[in-house]
Design a protein around this motif. Structure first.
Motif, PDB file in Angstrom:
ATOM      1  N   GLU A   1       0.852  -1.123   0.036  1.00  0.00           N
ATOM      2  CA  GLU A   1       0.196   0.003  -0.060  1.00  0.00           C
ATOM      3  C   GLU A   1       1.146   1.240  -0.050  1.00  0.00           C
ATOM      4  O   GLU A   1       0.477   2.217  -0.409  1.00  0.00           O
TER       5      GLU A   1
ATOM      6  N   VAL B   1       2.190   1.725  -3.378  1.00  0.00           N
ATOM      7  CA  VAL B   1       1.086   2.353  -4.284  1.00  0.00           C
ATOM      8  C   VAL B   1       1.067   3.738  -4.088  1.00  0.00           C
ATOM      9  O   VAL B   1       0.925   4.502  -5.389  1.00  0.00           O
TER      10      VAL B   1
ATOM     11  N   THR C   1       1.910   6.463  -7.077  1.00  0.00           N
ATOM     12  CA  THR C   1       1.126   7.378  -7.384  1.00  0.00           C
ATOM     13  C   THR C   1       1.597   8.708  -7.414  1.00  0.00           C
ATOM     14  O   THR C   1       1.097   9.698  -8.348  1.00  0.00           O
TER      15      THR C   1
ATOM     16  N   GLU D   1       1.389   4.701 -12.943  1.00  0.00           N
ATOM     17  CA  GLU D   1       0.091   4.028 -13.157  1.00  0.00           C
ATOM     18  C   GLU D   1       0.361   2.458 -13.508  1.00  0.00           C
ATOM     19  O   GLU D   1      -0.656   1.873 -13.290  1.00  0.00           O
TER      20      GLU D   1
ATOM     21  N   ASN E   1      -1.450  -4.164  -7.559  1.00  0.00           N
ATOM     22  CA  ASN E   1      -1.108  -4.261  -6.462  1.00  0.00           C
ATOM     23  C   ASN E   1      -1.847  -5.356  -6.041  1.00  0.00           C
ATOM     24  O   ASN E   1      -3.209  -5.753  -5.868  1.00  0.00           O
TER      25      ASN E   1
END
Length: 444
Positions: free
Chosen positions: A375, A378, A382, A387, A391
């Motif tokens: 996470e 991610v 981001t 992109e 995940n």
């Protein structure tokens, strides 16, 4: 003596056997933060599980386990380690190798070259062979190649005859006091060298070059930076020794410019050692050629696994640092799928994230995220507007990871397991992670 062992892994087991052989009346207490020992305990030892305050240990001698910070131990106790015991008792010259990455490959290159010269060579240490296990069979005309981690160097009292510091990047900051403590442990490989010893270091690594410069007045050995235009270096896809062309870099069986530089370190170290042994330079060139030709790579170190449907899979599970993952990405010109993630080691991921963000789709098709840090990854990706990631989170398994990577690959692509994180969130070790990767690739 009453001897305290902290944990009971491979190194502690070798220390137990060493001291038991010295005196069968020695007694042993084993202290472990886990409730059970990782491996079977010998008969007659006292085991203290769920033990966390090592400062309260009382014994005639404490044997420090590598990953235990010396600051956690009693300050007035007699403390040693497998590394210190080996250095104190080894009759043969030692070539020591450390670095945040590449130390296993450099150690293996050196070993193959010396064996090509028909010199009995023992490869020990962090590569998975406790040094004390070999002590009784070592003769003074042998040579030891010792792969050394920062944990093994933390409190070392002696240094190898030939020391190599390959590179430094932030690592193991979950165990070391801070980054400076980690750097200081690495430079310990040369701290106790004498005149007539050799210290080979990666001058292209900014942290290494700055640390060597700051310690230069205290270092007594001959300093030999690499790559070095007077010694081993690379030019236009070829290895040179000074001005003399030796052979093409294609002689190496493992990919990556970083491995070509690893080879330069091995060339300088073995040149120093073999010259001392009386070999001629042309003989040494032949030993390099044979040694490099024989070495096909170590398990879980950017090791080719299999090609399926035109997609090549590489196991780089040992890549637990961002720099290792960057090196893996730089090792291939083909489009890549990178498997990234695991548990946190306190490393700065900014350079890796920046590298990923600048890669086109023809360079990096997808990043597959897994593990406890997924996470956070991610969010980092981001934040830089990248992109092309999938995940799979913390609750995935290697079967799903491999299948998703393969599904998103095209013929001609390369899939690389180079996680840049530790493995302990999902796996027993980086070895277990790599073996599960290989198993599932072979099931495709």
């Amino acid at each position: 003596m009453k001897i305290a062992l902290i944990g009971f892994g491979l190194e502690a087991k070798s220390a137990y056997e060493y001291f038991k052989k010295l005196n069968k009346n020695n007694t042993f207490d084993i202290y472990d933060e886990n409730s059970k020992s990782k491996i079977e305990l010998p008969e007659g030892v006292n085991f203290f599980g769920n033990f966390h305050d090592f400062s309260k240990i009382e014994a005639d001698l404490i044997v420090r386990t590598p990953a235990v910070n010396p600051n956690r131990l009693p300050q007035n106790a007699k403390i040693t380690s497998v590394t210190n015991l080996f250095f104190e008792n080894c009759p043969a010259p030692i070539i020591g190798v450390t670095g945040s990455k590449g130390k296993g490959t450099v150690s293996s290159f050196i070993t193959e070259i010396l064996r090509a010269a028909k010199i009995k060579t023992h490869l020990v240490g962090n590569i998975g062979v406790p040094a004390l296990d070999h002590l009784s069979e070592i003769q003074d005309n042998d040579v030891i190649v010792y792969e050394l981690s920062s944990f093994q160097l933390w409190d070392t009292q002696k240094s190898p005859h030939i020391s190599i510091l390959n590179n430094i990047e932030p690592d193991h900051l979950d165990v070391h006091n801070d980054f400076e403590d980690y750097v200081s442990a690495k430079i310990n490989i040369a701290k106790n060298q004498k005149k007539g010893d050799f210290f080979i270091f990666n001058q292209e690594n900014e942290i290494v070059s700055k640390k060597v410069e700051s310690e230069k007045q205290r270092l007594k050995s001959e300093l030999q930076p690499f790559p070095n235009f007077d010694l081993a270096h690379i030019k236009e896809g070829k290895f040179f020794w000074g001005d003399e062309l030796i052979f093409s870099t294609d002689i190496l069986k493992i990919p990556g410019v970083h491995n070509q530089k690893n080879a330069c370190a091995a060339m300088i170290a073995t040149f120093d050692f073999l010259c001392e042994k009386g070999f001629e330079i042309e003989e040494i060139f032949d030993f390099w050629r044979e040694g490099f030709s024989k070495f096909t790579g170590l398990p879980h170190r950017l090791k080719f696994v299999r090609e399926v449907g035109g997609v090549k899979f590489y196991d780089d599970s040992i890549a637990t640092t961002p720099g290792s993952a960057i090196a893996a990405l730089n090792s291939f010109v083909q489009p890549k799928i990178l498997i990234l993630g695991g548990s946190n080691k306190g490393a700065d991921l900014s350079e890796l994230i920046s590298k990923i963000s600048k890669m086109s789709e023809n360079e990096l098709r997808k990043v597959i995220l897994m593990g406890a840090e997924a996470e956070k990854l991610v969010q980092k990706l981001t934040d830089v507007n990248f992109e092309r990631f999938i995940n799979l989170g913390a609750k995935t398994d290697m079967e799903e990871v491999v299948k998703v990577a393969f599904k998103n690959a095209k013929s001609g692509d390369v899939v690389i397991l180079s996680p840049a994180h530790a493995s302990f969130d999902m796996f027993k070790s980086y070895v277990d992670r790599g073996e599960q990767f290989i198993e599932n690739v072979n099931l495709l």
